[in-house]
Each structure stands twice: as structure tokens, then as C-alpha cells.
Enzyme design. Structure first.
Site, PDB file in Angstrom:
ATOM      1  N   HIS A 248       0.861  -1.185   0.000  1.00  0.00           N
ATOM      2  CA  HIS A 248       0.000   0.000   0.000  1.00  0.00           C
ATOM      3  C   HIS A 248       0.897   1.234   0.000  1.00  0.00           C
ATOM      4  O   HIS A 248       1.591   1.496   0.986  1.00  0.00           O
ATOM      5  CB  HIS A 248      -0.919  -0.016   1.220  1.00  0.00           C
ATOM      6  CG  HIS A 248      -1.888  -1.149   1.214  1.00  0.00           C
ATOM      7  ND1 HIS A 248      -2.361  -1.748   2.370  1.00  0.00           N
ATOM      8  CD2 HIS A 248      -2.462  -1.819   0.180  1.00  0.00           C
ATOM      9  CE1 HIS A 248      -3.199  -2.718   2.043  1.00  0.00           C
ATOM     10  NE2 HIS A 248      -3.272  -2.778   0.725  1.00  0.00           N
TER      11      HIS A 248
ATOM     12  N   GLU B 157       1.515   3.851   2.860  1.00  0.00           N
ATOM     13  CA  GLU B 157       2.023   3.374   4.151  1.00  0.00           C
ATOM     14  C   GLU B 157       3.552   3.399   4.123  1.00  0.00           C
ATOM     15  O   GLU B 157       4.229   2.368   4.138  1.00  0.00           O
ATOM     16  CB  GLU B 157       1.448   1.990   4.434  1.00  0.00           C
ATOM     17  CG  GLU B 157      -0.070   2.037   4.551  1.00  0.00           C
ATOM     18  CD  GLU B 157      -0.765   0.681   4.510  1.00  0.00           C
ATOM     19  OE1 GLU B 157      -0.087  -0.352   4.693  1.00  0.00           O
ATOM     20  OE2 GLU B 157      -1.997   0.662   4.302  1.00  0.00           O
TER      21      GLU B 157
ATOM     22  N   HIS C 112       3.367  -2.900   6.989  1.00  0.00           N
ATOM     23  CA  HIS C 112       2.267  -2.012   6.615  1.00  0.00           C
ATOM     24  C   HIS C 112       2.118  -0.888   7.642  1.00  0.00           C
ATOM     25  O   HIS C 112       2.823  -0.838   8.649  1.00  0.00           O
ATOM     26  CB  HIS C 112       0.951  -2.792   6.554  1.00  0.00           C
ATOM     27  CG  HIS C 112       0.779  -3.625   5.335  1.00  0.00           C
ATOM     28  ND1 HIS C 112      -0.036  -3.271   4.287  1.00  0.00           N
ATOM     29  CD2 HIS C 112       1.314  -4.819   5.000  1.00  0.00           C
ATOM     30  CE1 HIS C 112       0.006  -4.211   3.352  1.00  0.00           C
ATOM     31  NE2 HIS C 112       0.817  -5.167   3.764  1.00  0.00           N
TER      32      HIS C 112
ATOM     33  N   GLU D  72       1.789  -4.190  11.382  1.00  0.00           N
ATOM     34  CA  GLU D  72       1.114  -2.904  11.217  1.00  0.00           C
ATOM     35  C   GLU D  72       1.738  -1.881  12.156  1.00  0.00           C
ATOM     36  O   GLU D  72       1.901  -2.125  13.351  1.00  0.00           O
ATOM     37  CB  GLU D  72      -0.384  -3.036  11.516  1.00  0.00           C
ATOM     38  CG  GLU D  72      -1.138  -3.968  10.581  1.00  0.00           C
ATOM     39  CD  GLU D  72      -1.433  -3.350   9.224  1.00  0.00           C
ATOM     40  OE1 GLU D  72      -1.109  -2.143   9.031  1.00  0.00           O
ATOM     41  OE2 GLU D  72      -1.991  -4.047   8.358  1.00  0.00           O
TER      42      GLU D  72
END
Length: 376
Positions: A167, A170, A260, A336
Site C-alpha cells: 500500500h 504506508e 504495513h 502494522e
């Protein structure tokens, strides 16, 4: 008073609604080219030194409205040193206030990491002894998709893959990857050297160079969310995933980590692949050990907040960590990191930052080194 705003550079994203007064700058974020995602912004303001007020008017329609709560914008005068400036989400708008100490300042959702910087980083590490630069393929726009191999290849060694930036918005993923590569090439990092004795490590610092260059939040040039393309990647819609997955099939995988950023959860956490059909007690024990040891290694990591665990056998196999976990029956994780700050170890002026991304990578290597002999 003259005000000039631009985002006509790599990773840039903003649309100027009105900029006649530094105290009343009105902006909107542009969506991904072929997909209706938006939240990432990165722009430059030229205005008289002093107070300026910027309002992002379409913040309520962004992909993750919850991401604006308790969020403070990143700012920099030199594109190297980033700090936080006060921001407030009210009535569907993000208001940014900054007492600027110079006439030019950059503002971004998180400290940007450009595709060009990733190319430079790949070239720099690829020229080092003990590192192999591995071109894997090209993106839809023709940009390179590269991997770096650290350590020698031997049949008895484990195979570890770390990827980042599926992504594009990110950017913390690429900062993490850079810190990971720096640690692996540090001869004084004993845990990194231990890991390389046990494993061959492959790092893909930027999976989605087109989305990064275009200033997208989640998708590539075709409007594809690469982290939903791992079950059936194609040359037409997701060549980046196809290139990396093909190389993984060739070389194997014993541990996979996909870096991410999460817009809403203000903490670092790991999502495992518990819902895959091939989930087993062995994988459960490895995942638990990895998380527990990372908690012991750094106050920046926790496991109280995170995503709901998929029911048994119901994991979405289009997602990278689920597909890889099922495909190789290996420890497979999504890391994350926050766009805000890590509540477990808050540093308000800095927030979550490139420096802290890199340090988390160093601690991740320590844990991988301890686990390596148990991975298969």
C-alpha cells in the site's frame, strides 16, 4: 500575502481549493487514479514565515475516517527531519495549524519514502559484500521491482522474506525495510550476524513503486490493491505481486513478514494467519513466541490491540500473509505500524517516525535470530 502550494513531485498529493491567505488555506486530497481510495497527502507550502492554517475539506470522505482522530500532521523543512504539527478533526474537516519558522515547509500524512529513494537504497546495499541485488520484474509503469538477498544460500539454511509498501501510502513500511537492511549489513550487530548464519534473508523494500510515485494510498497504476491480489496475481493487473510470488515459489519461504501501516489503531501490532486451512499448533506456537519476544525486546510493540482473528479455515487467501502462510505452511505475518503514535510508548513531538520504524526493524531481527532454528 503570497501563498504557493504544489504537490507536483514524487509521492505528492493535494488539490488546492483556495490559498489566498496563509490563515485560510483550503485543500482536498486526490483519490487513487483508478480506485476510490484516498487519505495520503504530501505537499509543499511557500508562504510568509509565521502562522498558517490549512483545512483538508474532504477528510470525512477519506478511506479511514477514524484515522483522523488524535492525529497530528508530519512536517519538514528539509525533507529529512520530520516533526508533528497540531491537527484537529472537527465537522468532517482536518484542520492543521503551524507556526512556520521559514517560508517553505512540506506537510505529509507520514514521512514520505519515495520510489527514487528506494532505488538508491537498493543500489547502495546491492553493491555491498554478501548482498545480491535481484531484479524481479517491472511494474505497470515500467519501474523496477527489486529484492535484496542477504547472506549465503545453503540447503540447511532457512529462508526469510520481508516485503514492504504494498500500500503506497504506508511509507513506514519502507522506513522499516531500510532499517532492516542497515542492521543486516552492520558487522557489529551480533544478532543480525547470527540470523544470517541461520537464514538467507530476502527484502523487497517497495512492492508498489507506481502507486508510491503517483501519490496513491492503496493501489497500483491499474487500481489494484496488491494486498488483495496474492491468490491470482496477473501480468495485467498485479505484475508486482506476480514477480515476487514467482520468486518465492522458486526459493521457498520459512518466515514471511509484510510491513504495513494502520490508519486507525495507534499502536504497533502483528496480524497472523490463524484462519488459513493449514494452520497448526506449530504455527500457533511460533506466532505466539514471535510476538511475546518482540514485546520483551521493545516497549514500542504490544499485542492487546489489533485486528480480529479469522475463524478457522476462513482466512482471505488473497491477502499476502494468508496466501504465503498457506502456500508454504510457514510463520507468516503482517506488521502494522501507526500513522499517529504508539500509545504503549508515546513520544508526542516525534510521534511514530522513520527513526522508530528503523529501530523496530532492528528488534524484529533479534527475534528472528532467536527463532530461526525452529522455523522448519
Amino acid at each position: 500575502m503570497s501563498v504557493t502550494i504544489t504537490s507536483s513531485f514524487e509521492c505528492g498529493n493535494i488539490r488546492v481549493v483556495s490559498a489566498h491567505d496563509p490563515q485560510d488555506i483550503r485543500l482536498e486530497i486526490e483519490s487513487d487514479g483508478k480506485a476510490d481510495f484516498f487519505q495520503w497527502f504530501f505537499y509543499r507550502v511557500e508562504a510568509p514565515e509565521g502562522s498558517r492554517r490549512m483545512v483538508i475539506e474532504n477528510a470525512a470522505r477519506a478511506s479511514y475516517e477514524g484515522g483522523w482522530q488524535d492525529y497530528n500532521t508530519c512536517a519538514s523543512y528539509d525533507l529529512e527531519n520530520w516533526f508533528r504539527v497540531p491537527s484537529r478533526y472537527e465537522n468532517g474537516k482536518l484542520e492543521i495549524e503551524h507556526e512556520a519558522k521559514g517560508p517553505v515547509c512540506y506537510y505529509a500524512y507520514f514521512a514520505p519514502y519515495t520510489a527514487h529513494r528506494a532505488m538508491e537504497m537498493t543500489a547502495r546495499f546491492g553493491a555491498m559484500d554478501g548482498v545480491e541485488w535481484m531484479p524481479l520484474g517491472k511494474s505497470l509503469d515500467g519501474r523496477p521491482v527489486d529484492a535484496l538477498r542477504f547472506g549465503s544460500v545453503a540447503e540447511a539454511k532457512k529462508t526469510i522474506w520481508v516485503i514492504a509498501r504494498q500500500h503506497p501510502g504506508e511509507s513506514m513500511g519502507s522506513w522499516y525495510a531500510e532499517g532492516f537492511c542497515e542492521a543486516l549489513t552492520d558487522p557489529n550487530n551480533n544478532m543480525a550476524q547470527q540470523l544470517l548464519r541461520e537464514a538467507t534473508v530476502y527484502v523487497v523494500p517497495i512492492m508498489n513503486p507506481d502507486g508510491v510515485a503517483r501519490g496513491h494510498l492503496r493501489t497500483n497504476a491499474a487500481g489494484t490493491d496488491l494486498n488483495r491480489a496474492w491468490a491470482e496475481p496477473s501480468a495485467e493487473a498485479s505484475p508486482e505481486v506476480l514477480a515476487v510470488r514467482n520468486k518465492m515459489d522458486e526459493l521457498g519461504c520459512d518466515l514471511f513478514l509484510d510491513a504495513h501501516g494502520d490508519e486507525a489503531i495507534a499502536n504497533n501490532f502483528i496480524a497472523g494467519s490463524e484462519g488459513i486451512p493449514k494452520w497448526s499448533p506449530r504455527l500457533a506456537e511460533l506466532l505466539s513466541t514471535f510476538k511475546n519476544q518482540l514485546i520483551q525486546a521493545t516497549p514500542d510493540f504490544q499485542d492487546k490491540e489489533g485486528y480480529p482473528i479469522d475463524p478457522a479455515g476462513k482466512a482471505n487467501l488473497r491477502i499476502a500473509n494468508n496466501q504465503v502462510g498457506e502456500r508454504f505452511e510457514c510463520l507468516s505475518m503482517t506488521l502494522e505500524m501507526p500513522f499517529k503514535d504508539a500509545r504503549t510508548n508515546a513520544m508526542p513531538e516525534e510521534g511514530w517516525s522513520p527513526r522508530r520504524c528503523k529501530q523496530l526493524a532492528v528488534h524484529s531481527i533479534e527475534v528472528m535470530a532467536r527463532l530461526a532454528e525452529r522455523l522448519r
